[in-house]
Design a protein around this motif. Sequence first.
Motif, mmCIF file in Angstrom:
data_model
loop_
_atom_site.group_PDB
_atom_site.id
_atom_site.type_symbol
_atom_site.label_atom_id
_atom_site.label_comp_id
_atom_site.label_asym_id
_atom_site.label_seq_id
_atom_site.Cartn_x
_atom_site.Cartn_y
_atom_site.Cartn_z
ATOM 1 N N UNK A 4 0.829 -1.208 0.000
ATOM 2 C CA UNK A 4 0.000 0.000 0.000
ATOM 3 C C UNK A 4 0.862 1.256 0.000
ATOM 4 N N UNK A 5 1.990 1.208 0.708
ATOM 5 C CA UNK A 5 2.909 2.341 0.700
ATOM 6 C C UNK A 5 3.492 2.591 -0.674
ATOM 7 N N UNK A 6 3.819 1.514 -1.403
ATOM 8 C CA UNK A 6 4.294 1.656 -2.775
ATOM 9 C C UNK A 6 3.203 2.251 -3.662
ATOM 10 N N UNK A 7 1.996 1.748 -3.508
ATOM 11 C CA UNK A 7 0.886 2.224 -4.348
ATOM 12 C C UNK A 7 0.591 3.697 -4.116
ATOM 13 N N UNK A 8 0.977 4.217 -2.953
ATOM 14 C CA UNK A 8 0.805 5.645 -2.693
ATOM 15 C C UNK A 8 1.667 6.499 -3.618
ATOM 16 N N UNK A 9 2.721 5.889 -4.199
ATOM 17 C CA UNK A 9 3.604 6.605 -5.124
ATOM 18 C C UNK A 9 3.194 6.422 -6.589
ATOM 19 N N UNK A 10 2.070 5.758 -6.830
ATOM 20 C CA UNK A 10 1.669 5.434 -8.203
ATOM 21 C C UNK A 10 1.541 6.678 -9.074
ATOM 22 N N UNK A 11 0.896 7.713 -8.570
ATOM 23 C CA UNK A 11 0.679 8.904 -9.399
ATOM 24 C C UNK A 11 1.994 9.573 -9.772
ATOM 25 N N UNK A 12 2.956 9.571 -8.850
ATOM 26 C CA UNK A 12 4.279 10.134 -9.151
ATOM 27 C C UNK A 12 4.915 9.382 -10.311
ATOM 28 N N UNK A 13 4.831 8.056 -10.280
ATOM 29 C CA UNK A 13 5.402 7.239 -11.350
ATOM 30 C C UNK A 13 4.673 7.451 -12.668
ATOM 31 N N UNK A 14 3.346 7.536 -12.626
ATOM 32 C CA UNK A 14 2.578 7.724 -13.859
ATOM 33 C C UNK A 14 2.916 9.059 -14.520
ATOM 34 N N UNK A 15 3.065 10.094 -13.723
ATOM 35 C CA UNK A 15 3.413 11.406 -14.286
ATOM 36 C C UNK A 15 4.812 11.372 -14.901
ATOM 37 N N UNK A 16 5.745 10.708 -14.215
ATOM 38 C CA UNK A 16 7.115 10.612 -14.741
ATOM 39 C C UNK A 16 7.156 9.768 -16.008
ATOM 40 N N UNK A 17 6.372 8.680 -16.050
ATOM 41 C CA UNK A 17 6.344 7.821 -17.238
ATOM 42 C C UNK A 17 5.781 8.576 -18.437
ATOM 43 N N UNK A 18 4.775 9.401 -18.204
ATOM 44 C CA UNK A 18 4.218 10.191 -19.299
ATOM 45 C C UNK A 18 5.246 11.192 -19.823
ATOM 46 N N UNK A 19 6.028 11.779 -18.924
ATOM 47 C CA UNK A 19 7.074 12.719 -19.341
ATOM 48 C C UNK A 19 8.173 11.990 -20.118
ATOM 49 N N UNK A 20 8.557 10.804 -19.649
ATOM 50 C CA UNK A 20 9.564 10.022 -20.367
ATOM 51 C C UNK A 20 9.064 9.626 -21.755
ATOM 52 N N UNK A 21 7.797 9.269 -21.850
ATOM 53 C CA UNK A 21 7.223 8.900 -23.150
ATOM 54 C C UNK A 21 7.299 10.053 -24.151
ATOM 55 N N UNK A 22 7.157 11.267 -23.645
ATOM 56 C CA UNK A 22 7.218 12.453 -24.516
ATOM 57 C C UNK A 22 8.645 12.762 -24.930
ATOM 58 N N UNK A 23 9.602 12.468 -24.070
ATOM 59 C CA UNK A 23 10.981 12.944 -24.301
ATOM 60 C C UNK A 23 11.944 11.903 -24.857
ATOM 61 N N UNK A 24 11.717 10.629 -24.542
ATOM 62 C CA UNK A 24 12.655 9.592 -24.973
ATOM 63 C C UNK A 24 12.392 9.169 -26.421
ATOM 64 N N UNK A 25 13.433 8.827 -27.182
ATOM 65 C CA UNK A 25 13.220 8.223 -28.506
ATOM 66 C C UNK A 25 12.486 6.900 -28.328
ATOM 67 N N UNK A 26 11.420 6.707 -29.071
ATOM 68 C CA UNK A 26 10.626 5.503 -28.929
ATOM 69 C C UNK A 26 11.128 4.433 -29.882
ATOM 70 N N UNK A 27 11.376 3.230 -29.332
ATOM 71 C CA UNK A 27 11.934 2.145 -30.151
ATOM 72 C C UNK A 27 10.812 1.319 -30.739
#
Length: 246
Positions: free
Chosen positions: A223-246
């Motif tokens: 449950x403590x890990x799941x509390x960080x889910x939104x932080x990870x989702x926001x970072x993943x969306x930013x990475x998707x925008x910035x990283x070259x997609x393979x």
Amino acid sequence: MVGKALGLLVLLGDEPRGASAADISRRAGLPFSTTYRLLGSLTRDGFVDYEPDGRRYHLGLRVFQLGQRVSNHHGFAGTALPILRRVTGRTAEATILSVRDGIHHLTVNKVDGPQTFRVTSDPGHLGSLSATAVGKVLVAFAEDAEREHLLAELPLERLTDRTIVDRDAFRAEIEAVRRRGYAVMDEENETGMRALAVPVLNAQGYAFASLATAAPVFRLTVEGLEAHLQVLLEAAAELADRLPQR
């Protein structure tokens, strides 16, 4: 011979403390004379280092140099690292970025948390797709045909007493990951460790990377890990925008 030499480099990559020519020859299934000659050539070119005292071979700096070029090309260093640091700053735990490499996940970047207990999945680490949070995400959000192939053929090696080794149970786990949009590893890959991972998706909705927070069980519950889910989702969306997609 090129393929054999590259195979020796791969074997050395699995030996952080180095290995003798005899050990490498045995693991590679090559004659000792062939192995010794190839190691000599690789050493002269800087791909392998030789430690005379222990008569052991290690990967050389030339491999590191090429690896850094690959990392920079894909944005794993300059682009991704600040985002991973930001996630760790908010979670106070390790943040890991991985991609799929055949039937393994490959750690391409990691930022340790400020705590003294370190997560051991350093860049260059090859790990299980079935027993890790990053691996489950990479399977769950792979292209449809590739996902079905992995569900049917991926080796399900038991790493702890919690590892999923039943094929039907693994399929059910991957379907659950797809439904909820994230994966959890609860001591399935390493006793005493937990992790939560989300996909980094391309324009077609398939994962070309995965992002995770990892922590020891004594510090964070699921449950403590799941509390960080939104932080990870926001970072993943930013990475998707910035990283070259393979």
